[in-house]
Design a protein around this motif. Structure first.
Motif, PDB file in Angstrom:
ATOM      1  N   MET A  18       0.713  -1.108   0.118  1.00 51.68           N
ATOM      2  CA  MET A  18       0.133   0.113   0.002  1.00 51.68           C
ATOM      3  C   MET A  18       0.971   1.283   0.201  1.00 51.68           C
ATOM      4  SD  MET A  18      -2.799   1.018   2.707  1.00 51.68           S
ATOM      5  CE  MET A  18      -3.008   2.825   3.094  1.00 51.68           C
ATOM      6  N   LEU A  19       0.473   2.022  -0.807  1.00 55.01           N
ATOM      7  CA  LEU A  19       1.419   3.467  -0.860  1.00 55.01           C
ATOM      8  C   LEU A  19       1.024   4.278   0.198  1.00 55.01           C
ATOM      9  CD1 LEU A  19       1.216   4.334  -4.703  1.00 55.01           C
ATOM     10  CD2 LEU A  19       3.260   3.429  -3.393  1.00 55.01           C
ATOM     11  N   GLN A  20       1.868   4.860   0.917  1.00 54.86           N
ATOM     12  CA  GLN A  20       1.680   5.925   1.810  1.00 54.86           C
ATOM     13  C   GLN A  20       1.218   7.241   1.253  1.00 54.86           C
ATOM     14  OE1 GLN A  20       4.897   6.069   4.729  1.00 54.86           O
ATOM     15  NE2 GLN A  20       4.261   7.782   5.590  1.00 54.86           N
ATOM     16  N   THR A  21       0.253   8.032   2.024  1.00 58.20           N
ATOM     17  CA  THR A  21      -0.159   9.315   1.540  1.00 58.20           C
ATOM     18  C   THR A  21       0.992  10.285   1.857  1.00 58.20           C
ATOM     19  OG1 THR A  21      -2.492   8.698   1.503  1.00 58.20           O
ATOM     20  CG2 THR A  21      -1.892  11.083   1.615  1.00 58.20           C
ATOM     21  N   THR A  22       1.537  11.197   1.141  1.00 57.43           N
ATOM     22  CA  THR A  22       2.381  12.027   1.245  1.00 57.43           C
ATOM     23  C   THR A  22       1.927  13.422   0.754  1.00 57.43           C
ATOM     24  OG1 THR A  22       3.647  11.704  -0.980  1.00 57.43           O
ATOM     25  CG2 THR A  22       4.367  10.374   1.125  1.00 57.43           C
ATOM     26  N   TYR A  23       2.263  14.422   1.291  1.00 51.18           N
ATOM     27  CA  TYR A  23       2.120  15.764   0.867  1.00 51.18           C
ATOM     28  C   TYR A  23       2.622  16.216  -0.399  1.00 51.18           C
ATOM     29  CZ  TYR A  23       0.652  16.102   5.625  1.00 51.18           C
ATOM     30  OH  TYR A  23       0.014  15.667   7.009  1.00 51.18           O
ATOM     31  N   LEU A  24       4.254  15.675  -0.586  1.00 54.69           N
ATOM     32  CA  LEU A  24       5.017  16.076  -1.707  1.00 54.69           C
ATOM     33  C   LEU A  24       5.008  15.005  -2.693  1.00 54.69           C
ATOM     34  CD1 LEU A  24       7.182  18.261  -2.375  1.00 54.69           C
ATOM     35  CD2 LEU A  24       8.888  16.521  -1.214  1.00 54.69           C
ATOM     36  N   THR A  25       5.019  15.569  -4.103  1.00 52.51           N
ATOM     37  CA  THR A  25       5.248  14.636  -4.900  1.00 52.51           C
ATOM     38  C   THR A  25       6.667  14.728  -5.645  1.00 52.51           C
ATOM     39  OG1 THR A  25       4.491  16.171  -6.716  1.00 52.51           O
ATOM     40  CG2 THR A  25       2.655  14.792  -5.764  1.00 52.51           C
ATOM     41  N   VAL A  26       7.078  13.689  -6.564  1.00 49.17           N
ATOM     42  CA  VAL A  26       8.368  13.841  -7.134  1.00 49.17           C
ATOM     43  C   VAL A  26       8.286  15.099  -7.907  1.00 49.17           C
ATOM     44  CG1 VAL A  26      10.012  12.788  -8.634  1.00 49.17           C
ATOM     45  CG2 VAL A  26       8.703  11.543  -6.966  1.00 49.17           C
ATOM     46  N   ASP A  27       7.272  15.466  -8.632  1.00 46.93           N
ATOM     47  CA  ASP A  27       7.415  16.654  -9.588  1.00 46.93           C
ATOM     48  C   ASP A  27       7.532  17.791  -8.631  1.00 46.93           C
ATOM     49  OD1 ASP A  27       6.967  15.223 -11.970  1.00 46.93           O
ATOM     50  OD2 ASP A  27       5.032  15.470 -11.954  1.00 46.93           O
ATOM     51  N   LYS A  28       6.812  17.791  -7.503  1.00 44.31           N
ATOM     52  CA  LYS A  28       6.842  19.229  -6.520  1.00 44.31           C
ATOM     53  C   LYS A  28       8.378  19.276  -6.158  1.00 44.31           C
ATOM     54  CE  LYS A  28       3.039  21.132  -6.654  1.00 44.31           C
ATOM     55  NZ  LYS A  28       2.693  22.491  -7.556  1.00 44.31           N
ATOM     56  N   LEU A  29       8.688  17.889  -5.697  1.00 45.51           N
ATOM     57  CA  LEU A  29      10.175  18.017  -5.329  1.00 45.51           C
ATOM     58  C   LEU A  29      10.927  18.500  -6.267  1.00 45.51           C
ATOM     59  CD1 LEU A  29      12.461  16.743  -3.214  1.00 45.51           C
ATOM     60  CD2 LEU A  29      12.232  14.841  -4.247  1.00 45.51           C
ATOM     61  N   LYS A  30      10.890  18.453  -7.240  1.00 46.10           N
ATOM     62  CA  LYS A  30      11.758  18.858  -8.336  1.00 46.10           C
ATOM     63  C   LYS A  30      11.651  20.512  -8.758  1.00 46.10           C
ATOM     64  CE  LYS A  30      12.665  14.486 -10.817  1.00 46.10           C
ATOM     65  NZ  LYS A  30      12.528  14.025 -12.240  1.00 46.10           N
ATOM     66  N   ASP A  31      10.422  20.850  -8.567  1.00 41.66           N
ATOM     67  CA  ASP A  31      10.117  22.068  -8.543  1.00 41.66           C
ATOM     68  C   ASP A  31      10.569  23.090  -7.318  1.00 41.66           C
ATOM     69  OD1 ASP A  31       8.592  21.827 -11.127  1.00 41.66           O
ATOM     70  OD2 ASP A  31       6.790  21.664  -9.850  1.00 41.66           O
ATOM     71  N   PHE A  32      10.674  22.556  -6.154  1.00 44.45           N
ATOM     72  CA  PHE A  32      11.097  23.197  -5.136  1.00 44.45           C
ATOM     73  C   PHE A  32      12.510  23.121  -4.907  1.00 44.45           C
ATOM     74  CE2 PHE A  32       6.515  23.029  -4.186  1.00 44.45           C
ATOM     75  CZ  PHE A  32       6.371  24.140  -3.326  1.00 44.45           C
ATOM     76  N   THR A  33      13.262  22.284  -5.479  1.00 44.55           N
ATOM     77  CA  THR A  33      14.658  22.056  -5.084  1.00 44.55           C
ATOM     78  C   THR A  33      15.505  22.184  -6.334  1.00 44.55           C
ATOM     79  OG1 THR A  33      14.718  19.564  -5.398  1.00 44.55           O
ATOM     80  CG2 THR A  33      14.193  20.623  -3.035  1.00 44.55           C
ATOM     81  N   PRO A  34      16.766  22.226  -6.498  1.00 39.04           N
ATOM     82  CA  PRO A  34      17.570  22.134  -7.662  1.00 39.04           C
ATOM     83  C   PRO A  34      17.685  20.676  -8.207  1.00 39.04           C
ATOM     84  CG  PRO A  34      19.038  22.548  -5.821  1.00 39.04           C
ATOM     85  CD  PRO A  34      17.647  22.608  -5.302  1.00 39.04           C
ATOM     86  N   ILE A  35      17.001  19.749  -7.967  1.00 35.52           N
ATOM     87  CA  ILE A  35      17.206  18.306  -8.448  1.00 35.52           C
ATOM     88  C   ILE A  35      16.831  18.378  -9.782  1.00 35.52           C
ATOM     89  CG2 ILE A  35      16.133  15.877  -8.385  1.00 35.52           C
ATOM     90  CD1 ILE A  35      15.652  16.177  -5.370  1.00 35.52           C
ATOM     91  N   SER A  36      17.670  17.874 -10.643  1.00 33.89           N
ATOM     92  CA  SER A  36      17.459  17.825 -11.998  1.00 33.89           C
ATOM     93  C   SER A  36      16.209  17.176 -12.513  1.00 33.89           C
ATOM     94  CB  SER A  36      18.929  17.566 -12.694  1.00 33.89           C
ATOM     95  OG  SER A  36      18.622  17.135 -14.143  1.00 33.89           O
ATOM     96  N   GLN A  37      15.675  17.769 -13.587  1.00 32.00           N
ATOM     97  CA  GLN A  37      14.323  17.211 -14.181  1.00 32.00           C
ATOM     98  C   GLN A  37      14.784  15.567 -14.676  1.00 32.00           C
ATOM     99  OE1 GLN A  37      11.124  18.162 -14.102  1.00 32.00           O
ATOM    100  NE2 GLN A  37      11.888  19.736 -12.844  1.00 32.00           N
ATOM    101  N   ASN A  38      15.768  15.530 -15.208  1.00 35.35           N
ATOM    102  CA  ASN A  38      16.169  14.064 -15.518  1.00 35.35           C
ATOM    103  C   ASN A  38      16.499  12.737 -14.569  1.00 35.35           C
ATOM    104  OD1 ASN A  38      18.795  15.134 -14.851  1.00 35.35           O
ATOM    105  ND2 ASN A  38      19.836  14.521 -16.906  1.00 35.35           N
ATOM    106  N   VAL A  39      16.654  13.290 -13.342  1.00 38.85           N
ATOM    107  CA  VAL A  39      16.945  12.473 -12.269  1.00 38.85           C
ATOM    108  C   VAL A  39      15.547  11.386 -12.220  1.00 38.85           C
ATOM    109  CG1 VAL A  39      17.295  11.889  -9.763  1.00 38.85           C
ATOM    110  CG2 VAL A  39      18.268  13.814 -10.842  1.00 38.85           C
ATOM    111  N   ASP A  40      16.108  10.047 -12.086  1.00 35.88           N
ATOM    112  CA  ASP A  40      14.899   8.973 -12.266  1.00 35.88           C
ATOM    113  C   ASP A  40      13.982   8.941 -11.170  1.00 35.88           C
ATOM    114  OD1 ASP A  40      13.681   6.739 -12.419  1.00 35.88           O
ATOM    115  OD2 ASP A  40      15.326   5.353 -12.544  1.00 35.88           O
ATOM    116  N   VAL A  41      12.577   9.144 -11.461  1.00 36.13           N
ATOM    117  CA  VAL A  41      11.547   9.379 -10.271  1.00 36.13           C
ATOM    118  C   VAL A  41      11.819   8.206  -9.288  1.00 36.13           C
ATOM    119  CG1 VAL A  41       9.099   9.065  -9.944  1.00 36.13           C
ATOM    120  CG2 VAL A  41      10.091  10.354 -11.755  1.00 36.13           C
TER     121      VAL A  41
END
Length: 172
Positions: free
Chosen positions: A1-24
């Motif tokens: 079962m997936l845990q509910t989180t506030y953050l998504t990977v897309d938002k993580l990449k928006d809020f930080t300098p993590i490159s868009q090409n880093v594997d989800v």
């Protein structure tokens, strides 16, 4: 079962300098870890559960909770970055720990890595403190917030239950 989180990977990449090409897949497992270790501690279990119940039911947060979500997302993003960055740098394989790099890249020195990670931590602490300030200033909007008064009554001026952290990387 997936845990509910506030953050998504897309938002993580928006809020930080993590490159868009880093594997989800290299990032998504670290979001619940960071939120369990850092965000639930701030919100308290009751408020965290109520917010996640609303997220599960509606797919979003509404009203005052939507405003609160912006503060949560900033803190969660930087804590997630902090928690995962070492594992983006180092991989565990059959032969042990390895550092992966391509022909066109250079491994960061240990000293530079420590400084880099400290800068991420400093940002996480900054957004943690902003989240706590927002919740403290709006206690009436979030009665489930794990505030000092809820735990110790009105006699708690010297106690801060969701404590701010002032441990930045600046030393004198």
């Amino acid at each position: 079962m997936l845990q509910t989180t506030y953050l998504t990977v897309d938002k993580l990449k928006d809020f930080t300098p993590i490159s868009q090409n880093v594997d989800v897949t290299l990032l998504e497992n670290w979001i619940p870890v960071a939120e369990d270790l850092h965000i639930v501690d701030i919100l308290g279990t009751a408020l965290d559960t109520a917010l996640k119940t609303e997220l599960e039911a509606l797919g979003t947060l509404t009203g005052n909770n939507a405003t609160l979500l912006v503060y949560i997302l900033n803190a969660s993003a930087w804590y997630t970055y902090y928690e995962c960055v070492g594992f983006l740098r180092t991989k565990t394989v059959n032969k042990g720990l390895t550092q992966q790099f391509s022909d066109n890249s250079q491994v960061v020195s240990t000293e530079d890595y420590k400084l880099f990670k400290q800068e991420i931590w400093d940002k996480a602490i900054y957004y943690r403190n902003k989240l706590i300030d927002y919740l403290d200033a709006n206690k009436t909007l979030f009665p489930l917030y794990r505030s000092c008064t809820a735990q110790f009554g009105n006699d708690c001026d010297d106690i801060d239950c969701a404590t701010k952290d002032n441990s930045t990387g600046i030393w004198f």
